[in-house]
Design an enzyme around this catalytic site. Structure first.
Site, mmCIF file in Angstrom:
data_model
loop_
_atom_site.group_PDB
_atom_site.id
_atom_site.type_symbol
_atom_site.label_atom_id
_atom_site.label_comp_id
_atom_site.label_asym_id
_atom_site.label_seq_id
_atom_site.Cartn_x
_atom_site.Cartn_y
_atom_site.Cartn_z
ATOM 1 N N ASP A 100 0.852 -1.192 0.000
ATOM 2 C CA ASP A 100 0.000 0.000 0.000
ATOM 3 C C ASP A 100 0.891 1.246 0.000
ATOM 4 O O ASP A 100 2.115 1.155 0.046
ATOM 5 C CB ASP A 100 -0.971 -0.030 1.183
ATOM 6 C CG ASP A 100 -0.253 -0.039 2.512
ATOM 7 O OD1 ASP A 100 0.979 0.089 2.532
ATOM 8 O OD2 ASP A 100 -0.933 -0.172 3.546
ATOM 9 N N GLY A 136 1.170 3.605 2.225
ATOM 10 C CA GLY A 136 1.549 4.147 3.524
ATOM 11 C C GLY A 136 0.576 5.209 3.985
ATOM 12 O O GLY A 136 0.511 5.540 5.173
ATOM 13 N N GLY A 137 -0.202 5.748 3.052
ATOM 14 C CA GLY A 137 -1.124 6.837 3.385
ATOM 15 C C GLY A 137 -2.099 6.462 4.486
ATOM 16 O O GLY A 137 -2.237 7.184 5.483
ATOM 17 N N ASP A 140 -1.651 8.737 -1.209
ATOM 18 C CA ASP A 140 -2.973 9.358 -1.259
ATOM 19 C C ASP A 140 -3.292 9.939 0.106
ATOM 20 O O ASP A 140 -2.675 9.571 1.095
ATOM 21 C CB ASP A 140 -4.033 8.319 -1.643
ATOM 22 C CG ASP A 140 -4.065 7.147 -0.664
ATOM 23 O OD1 ASP A 140 -3.004 6.826 -0.087
ATOM 24 O OD2 ASP A 140 -5.132 6.540 -0.484
ATOM 25 N N CYS A 169 -15.781 -27.227 4.740
ATOM 26 C CA CYS A 169 -14.471 -26.617 4.478
ATOM 27 C C CYS A 169 -13.397 -27.700 4.384
ATOM 28 O O CYS A 169 -13.381 -28.640 5.170
ATOM 29 C CB CYS A 169 -14.138 -25.623 5.588
ATOM 30 S SG CYS A 169 -12.512 -24.860 5.419
ATOM 31 N N CYS A 223 -10.087 -27.092 4.672
ATOM 32 C CA CYS A 223 -8.799 -26.610 5.190
ATOM 33 C C CYS A 223 -8.205 -27.602 6.184
ATOM 34 O O CYS A 223 -8.899 -28.481 6.706
ATOM 35 C CB CYS A 223 -8.951 -25.221 5.825
ATOM 36 S SG CYS A 223 -9.537 -25.223 7.529
ATOM 37 N N CYS A 250 -10.128 -27.743 9.528
ATOM 38 C CA CYS A 250 -11.418 -28.435 9.514
ATOM 39 C C CYS A 250 -11.268 -29.931 9.227
ATOM 40 O O CYS A 250 -12.113 -30.723 9.625
ATOM 41 C CB CYS A 250 -12.352 -27.787 8.495
ATOM 42 S SG CYS A 250 -12.882 -26.143 9.022
ATOM 43 N N HIS A 285 -8.104 -21.347 8.705
ATOM 44 C CA HIS A 285 -9.496 -21.564 8.316
ATOM 45 C C HIS A 285 -10.133 -20.304 7.720
ATOM 46 O O HIS A 285 -10.748 -20.356 6.651
ATOM 47 C CB HIS A 285 -10.346 -22.068 9.485
ATOM 48 C CG HIS A 285 -11.798 -21.986 9.161
ATOM 49 N ND1 HIS A 285 -12.420 -22.903 8.333
ATOM 50 C CD2 HIS A 285 -12.720 -21.031 9.444
ATOM 51 C CE1 HIS A 285 -13.673 -22.533 8.137
ATOM 52 N NE2 HIS A 285 -13.879 -21.404 8.792
#
Ligand SMILES: [Zn+2]
Length: 386
Positions: free
Chosen positions: A105, A107-108, A159, A319, A321, A324, A350
């Site tokens: 990003d 940093g704004g 920004d 799920c 994962c 799970c 998860h």
């Protein structure tokens, strides 16, 4: 005019192709080609604030979750350990041992939400570190340099992020500044010549549709490889966030990815995708996981509740994962109450899987021409219980 890149007429290394579009909503399935691999969109990007997704190893992120792109925070890594340190240690990819794509990003958002003594001028923003109080200056050029040192695949232009609510006049001034910063960032970025990165500008404009449209129209002139929509999830009603996205998206080029920053709840992901959004990120799945709130295909599971004390079922029986497949709610509740580190790992695995599965399901539905049905089902998830 800048020299044309081989891709889309943009300026960086990231290339985007739309492979299918929902004729009813405008939701898109695409491929985002980055220097560190191809990302299928729509995509949710796990957040690795401090060059780590809290609680998970990069191996789990890649092998268990098959995440193709992560987000890291420029502000945090600039302050600690410092972008030059990271550059010397192989950039973020080498430093954190992640060979897939990384977006940073601008940093704004953190400067405006975490630091103090902010003096915003047309040149940039002066702030004090939330760690030690030292003074720092972020300019459009310096934040590009920091992100290039980090070696991100996708960089964000500095920004100005506003709190909510603000007056129309304040937001108008802020849009003017954000556009001018974006221009400065792009000039600086383009002066670097060929880089293995792309820079995205960020549409601001608080909660005013006219300003969102104006900002988007001005930023499109930069011919960027993609566009972000920021300044949302700052306390406004959720319907308003969606309205701002609706205002900006039609102005953004169809052949470039659109990234909405910092959203959302599992049941909101389809709402954004339906509006033509390709990329999203949010700390919600990982942060809520650590707090014991698990997102499932039947709604939320608050794991500390006594009802799960002897519950042998997995968090979500739909799920696949690791958590799970192998552990009961009772075991997870025990780990949570005992304050065990393993809880954070299993819960984060998860929750992120849930988010990534939703995005994969939406993508598949777009390709099969069944997006509206899929979106309706996912948006109708109950908020509580199961
Ligand atoms: Zn699971």
């Amino acid at each position: 005019m800048q020299p044309a890149s081989p891709y889309n007429g943009g300026v960086g290394s990231v290339r985007f192709e739309v492979v299918a579009q929902c004729p009813v909503t405008g939701a898109r399935a695409g491929l985002l080609h980055t220097p560190h691999g191809v990302v299928e969109t729509p995509v949710f990007m796990p957040v690795g604030t401090q060059a780590t997704v809290k609680g998970l190893t990069p191996r789990e992120l890649a092998e268990d979750l098959d995440a193709k792109i992560l987000l890291a925070n420029t502000y945090h890594l600039y302050l600690r350990p410092g972008h030059e340190t990271i550059r010397r240690l192989g950039g973020l990819h080498g430093f954190m041992h992640w060979d897939r794509a990384i977006l940073t990003d601008s940093g704004g958002f953190q400067v405006f939400s975490l630091s103090s003594l902010r003096k915003v001028t047309d040149d940039g923003v002066l702030f004090r570190s939330h760690l030690d109080g030292d003074e720092h200056l972020f300019t459009p050029a310096s934040t590009v340099d920091v992100q290039l040192a980090l070696g991100s695949d996708i960089l964000m232009a500095l920004d100005e992020c506003l709190e909510y609510p603000v007056s129309h006049e304040t937001a108008r001034q802020s849009v003017r500044r954000t556009v001018s910063w974006a221009r400065a960032a792009f000039e600086h970025f383009r002066r670097q010549g060929e880089t293995a990165s792309s820079l995205f500008p960020i549409v601001q404009g608080s909660m005013f549709t006219d300003l969102r449209r104006e900002c988007a129209a001005r930023l499109v002139e930069l011919e960027a490889d993609g566009h972000a929509i920021g300044g949302l999830s700052v306390g406004e009603p959720r319907a308003l966030s969606l309205e701002m996205v609706e205002a900006a998206v039609p102005l953004l080029p169809r052949d470039r990815p659109r990234y909405v920053m910092g959203v959302g709840l599992p049941e909101e992901l389809a709402e954004y995708v339906a509006r033509g959004v390709d990329m999203m990120d949010c700390v919600m799945p990982s942060r809520n996981a650590r707090n014991g709130c698990l997102f499932t295909s039947r709604g939320r599971v608050v794991i500390k509740q006594a009802r799960y004390k002897e519950d042998a079922a997995p968090v979500d029986d739909h799920c696949g994962c690791y958590t799970c497949r192998h552990f009961s709610r009772a075991y997870l509740r025990h780990l949570f109450l005992a304050g065990e580190i393993l809880f954070a790992t299993l819960a984060t695995l998860h929750n992120l899987r849930r988010y990534l599965d939703i995005m994969r399901e939406l993508r598949q539905a777009i390709i099969l021409g069944a997006f509206p049905e899929s979106a309706r089902r996912l948006c109708a998830l109950p908020g509580e219980g199961k």
